[in-house]
Design a protein around this motif. Sequence first.
Motif, PDB file in Angstrom:
ATOM      1  N   ALA A 130      36.477 112.461  43.098  1.00 56.97           N
ATOM      2  CA  ALA A 130      36.334 111.009  43.143  1.00 56.97           C
ATOM      3  C   ALA A 130      37.184 110.337  42.073  1.00 56.97           C
ATOM      4  CB  ALA A 130      34.868 110.606  42.970  1.00 56.97           C
TER       5      ALA A 130
ATOM      6  N   TRP B 146      35.719 108.313  46.799  1.00 55.88           N
ATOM      7  CA  TRP B 146      35.869 109.736  47.082  1.00 55.88           C
ATOM      8  C   TRP B 146      37.166 109.958  47.864  1.00 55.88           C
ATOM      9  CZ3 TRP B 146      34.172 114.262  45.540  1.00 55.88           C
ATOM     10  CH2 TRP B 146      34.460 115.386  46.315  1.00 55.88           C
TER      11      TRP B 146
ATOM     12  N   SER C 198      29.327 109.811  51.899  1.00 53.19           N
ATOM     13  CA  SER C 198      30.425 109.917  50.946  1.00 53.19           C
ATOM     14  C   SER C 198      29.907 109.559  49.569  1.00 53.19           C
ATOM     15  CB  SER C 198      31.582 108.997  51.352  1.00 53.19           C
ATOM     16  OG  SER C 198      32.574 108.928  50.344  1.00 53.19           O
TER      17      SER C 198
END
Length: 538
Positions: free
Chosen positions: A339, A332, A291
Amino acid sequence: MRNGHFALSATGGASGNAVVFATTTPAVCQVTGASVAMLSSGLCALTANQAGDGNYQAAAQVTLEVTIAAAVPTLQWVDELHKVYGEPSFDLPEPQSDSSGAFTYSSDNTQVATVNGRTVTVVGAGVAVLTATQAAAGNFTAGSVQMRLQVVDRPDPTRDADVVGGLQAQVDASVRFAAVQQGNIRGRLRQVRNGDNASSTSLSLAYAGQTGSPGMALPVGQAVGGRWPMLGNGWGMWMAGTVNFGKSGEGRRYDFQTDGVSFGADRALGDHALIGLAGSMATHDSDAVGSASSVNADQRSLSVYGLWGAGEHLFVDGMLAYGQLDFDLVRWSEAAGRAANARRDGDQFFGSVSFGYEHRNTRGLALTGYGRLDGSRTTLDPYQEGGLGIYDLSYREQTVQNTSLAVGMEGSYEFAGLNARYRPFWTVEYTQALENQGLARINYSQQPVSSDYGLRLRSYYDDLFAIGAGMDVRLRAGWLFTLLVGHEQGGNSTRANSVGLSISYGASGARPASAPASGVADQEPACTGRQCRRQGAP
């Protein structure tokens, strides 16, 4: 019916001539041959005439009245709309219609959506049927058409791995900051207890492995030969640094690294006490695995610490500190596909106090039992994300509290070789959390829900069993080599292993001019208890 047609027919009349149709209301209907075109609603008056011939007169005129009703408008509209609760108000598109009548709009479920003019405001999740009603106008009757509005709720943020992982990383960073600086100061206090009063510099590099995988610790440093220049009698200065890195978190895993460095100065108060002051700086970086989320933080702290020895065996040491924290946060969002960014500040108090009993005999055997109470309280300020629109989150003030009790045993055996002194040692410690909490309260920034979401968090530092062993080798030239290995097992199945090597150079500390270097060689006079430590035991 507007723009419709119908046909006319007539029979009779003796002349046999064609029947001619006409209208006396040309604004309502128009006749072409035997076909009537309806132009508007109303009464259409029609006539039928037949001319005469040489034998017959013209037939009598026949009339027909036809009532043309208003047309029903043909309406076309969107069948269905999908919205997410939290989206801003929006305007409805107008339906397509062959009538010029004005439209009005309504909702059958005002708990989901309300309508003002053409503007719809979403007020909750669910389904609402929106109706567009067109007023009668001209040749058209009133008409209506409907659409289905489906509103879904935003996801529960406490079930979002990036939200939970980011908050957990903040909690862990807060406790790690305190633990790193406490460890640096405890190292200095252990050094003083062992009689090493010289100024020193030591740096350590540690790796905490994943569950089931090994780790490594590598202290690297060089002690300053004797005291630092310009220090008065009884004063000492020191520096200690630590780098920890590994993996943490459940669900969303994070790679983390925590760097901490402490600088201190202390003064002996007689033969049995010491007090000191230390300043510390630390950084923490956590990056989510798989991520774009990350947690980066800085900490600055100021500590006071002290040591007091009661007689030959008992000692008490402790420290108290205040620190400030700054976080740079990236989260995110799968729902938004991008984000969010945020900043967060905080402050913390942390400290520890240890009670111990130490026994040494004339053969170089030492055994120390101790208990230690560690505690930290971190207050993280509220903050709000930006960049995700309706998915931006607001975080309330959060208090992270951690109190733990550690009990442990240390043992060592010192003996002299031909050109060196050796001290194998071992440690066993168990830490139990007495308090470990960090409740987080979260809500959406836009159109928040009626009550905050709650997430109960615990730090990584909980229910920990640790063992360690190593060897000190001090050469007569003044070099000290330390090799150590360790293992930690947490109650949450987290395990970490460590291997370390330390190298230092310098005098072991100030000792009385008439005192021998050690009490372990046969040719040297015996010493006991704290006297041996003052005589330079490593």
